[in-house]
Design a protein around this motif. Sequence first.
Motif, short mmCIF file in Angstrom:
data_model
loop_
_atom_site.label_atom_id
_atom_site.label_comp_id
_atom_site.label_asym_id
_atom_site.label_seq_id
_atom_site.Cartn_x
_atom_site.Cartn_y
_atom_site.Cartn_z
N ASP A 25 0.84 -1.21 0.00
CA ASP A 25 0.00 0.00 0.00
C ASP A 25 0.87 1.25 0.00
O ASP A 25 0.58 2.24 -0.67
CB ASP A 25 -0.90 0.03 1.23
CG ASP A 25 -2.13 -0.87 1.10
OD1 ASP A 25 -2.34 -1.43 0.01
OD2 ASP A 25 -2.86 -1.02 2.10
N ARG A 26 1.96 1.19 0.77
CA ARG A 26 2.79 2.37 0.89
C ARG A 26 3.65 2.63 -0.33
O ARG A 26 3.82 3.77 -0.76
CB ARG A 26 3.68 2.25 2.13
CG ARG A 26 4.52 3.50 2.37
CD ARG A 26 5.21 3.54 3.72
NE ARG A 26 4.33 3.19 4.82
CZ ARG A 26 4.72 3.12 6.08
NH1 ARG A 26 5.97 3.38 6.40
NH2 ARG A 26 3.86 2.78 7.02
N TYR A 27 4.24 1.56 -0.90
CA TYR A 27 5.25 1.76 -1.92
C TYR A 27 4.84 1.32 -3.32
O TYR A 27 5.54 1.61 -4.29
CB TYR A 27 6.55 1.03 -1.53
CG TYR A 27 7.18 1.61 -0.30
CD1 TYR A 27 7.81 2.85 -0.35
CD2 TYR A 27 7.15 0.93 0.91
CE1 TYR A 27 8.39 3.39 0.78
CE2 TYR A 27 7.73 1.46 2.05
CZ TYR A 27 8.35 2.69 1.97
OH TYR A 27 8.93 3.23 3.09
N ARG A 28 3.75 0.59 -3.43
CA ARG A 28 3.45 0.02 -4.74
C ARG A 28 2.01 0.21 -5.16
O ARG A 28 1.55 -0.42 -6.10
CB ARG A 28 3.76 -1.47 -4.67
CG ARG A 28 5.25 -1.72 -4.45
CD ARG A 28 5.74 -2.42 -5.57
NE ARG A 28 6.92 -2.04 -6.21
CZ ARG A 28 7.34 -2.69 -7.31
NH1 ARG A 28 6.65 -3.67 -7.79
NH2 ARG A 28 8.44 -2.31 -7.90
N ALA A 29 1.26 1.06 -4.46
CA ALA A 29 -0.15 1.23 -4.80
C ALA A 29 -0.30 2.08 -6.07
O ALA A 29 0.59 2.84 -6.43
CB ALA A 29 -0.90 1.88 -3.65
N ASP A 30 -1.43 1.94 -6.74
CA ASP A 30 -1.78 2.82 -7.84
C ASP A 30 -1.89 4.25 -7.31
O ASP A 30 -2.10 4.45 -6.11
CB ASP A 30 -3.14 2.40 -8.42
CG ASP A 30 -3.03 1.11 -9.22
OD1 ASP A 30 -1.90 0.72 -9.56
OD2 ASP A 30 -4.08 0.50 -9.50
N GLU A 75 -4.26 6.33 -7.34
CA GLU A 75 -5.50 6.64 -6.64
C GLU A 75 -5.62 5.93 -5.30
O GLU A 75 -6.53 6.26 -4.52
CB GLU A 75 -6.72 6.35 -7.53
CG GLU A 75 -6.92 4.89 -7.88
CD GLU A 75 -6.26 4.47 -9.19
OE1 GLU A 75 -5.17 5.02 -9.50
OE2 GLU A 75 -6.81 3.59 -9.86
N GLY A 76 -4.73 5.01 -5.01
CA GLY A 76 -4.76 4.34 -3.71
C GLY A 76 -4.79 2.82 -3.85
O GLY A 76 -4.58 2.29 -4.93
N PRO A 77 -5.00 2.12 -2.73
CA PRO A 77 -4.97 0.66 -2.74
C PRO A 77 -6.25 0.05 -3.32
O PRO A 77 -7.28 0.71 -3.42
CB PRO A 77 -4.85 0.28 -1.26
CG PRO A 77 -4.87 1.53 -0.48
CD PRO A 77 -5.17 2.67 -1.38
N ALA A 78 -6.16 -1.22 -3.70
CA ALA A 78 -7.30 -1.94 -4.25
C ALA A 78 -8.27 -2.36 -3.14
O ALA A 78 -9.48 -2.43 -3.36
CB ALA A 78 -6.83 -3.17 -5.01
#
Lengths: 157, 157
Positions: free
Chosen positions: A104-109, A111-114
Amino acid sequence: MDTRLDRDMSNCSIARTLEVVGEKWTILILREVWYGSSRFGDFERVLGCPRNLLAARLRMLVEEGILVTETYKEPGSRRRPKYVITPKGMDLVPAVMGLLQWGDRYRADPEGPAMLTRHRGCGAHVDAQIRCERGHAVQAEDIESVPGPAFRMKAAE
Amino acid sequence: MDTRLDRDMSNCSIARTLEVVGEKWTILILREVWYGSSRFGDFERVLGCPRNLLAARLRMLVEEGILVTETYKEPGSRRRPKYVITPKGMDLVPAVMGLLQWGDRYRADPEGPAMLTRHRGCGAHVDAQIRCERGHAVQAEDIESVPGPAFRMKAAE
DNA sequence: TTGCTGAGTATAGAAAAGTAAACTTAGGTG
DNA sequence: CACCTAAGTTTACTTTTCTATACTCAGCAA
């Protein structure tokens, strides 16, 4: 011949956990169980994972007591097996929450997490934290690793 | 043709984290970094991992910003590289603590774990816990997963 | 009794990992 | 200058894991 002694890490708890859940697909199967899947076909469809590996991983998870099989019956069909998580499996949640959180911190899109994790009832966002027995929140830098009762050294070669 | 829609989990944070640290040896290399190793030869000796894989994994961890190279100099030798963890790498600690904890509980030797984790200063045992933003300790059963901003469905086939 | 469906097994090929040993590189030492 | 060392790279080979697809099996239904 080297007289230097090295730590023997063959009984490391991290390595041993990875022997159980460190193969490809295993943690993703558990993720799907947490998100509500329970049938062979559910896992196959959502993960897109090969059937023989899926069968092998499910067998492993059942052997390890992380999942158990129960049966379900769809009207007009015969009884078929489904996979349900055990308390031993639920104890993997903190580890997987840790992976989720890093992603979530380093690899999210942008717009945010899925997916978002919330505390049922209170509704507040949930995450994995490190705490000591006395209840203090602990920074990763303030963790000290010391030899435990099963600590061993390798014999010199 | 199936009209059923399925969750598209290609942007799952768990899966994305595993793309970075999910290969064999990677987490064990990080474990050795936490336990104090920093040189190529340290990792090779303690892990017993093939040099070509070790080099590939270290390169990946540096590319991802989880480790950085610095140099060290042994008297009488030239400067050589060593590997040091970054804050981004330290953020993986909760996930690895979760794995450690599960192994300690279910896979330790009869006499106990090989390593113990303590809160530096206070000295109390440390572990990974799930908490909500309001500070409540959360049981794994009380975590609710809901679609987040980047949630997507697969197109029907 | 023929076909349908979900849950697998079987198998063959591709990719990755493991093993071992030779080779390279760049500075420091005798 | 040749030699030594740590940190790799390269090569060749074996084994394991992964992928894709075909096939089997057991009941239910028409």
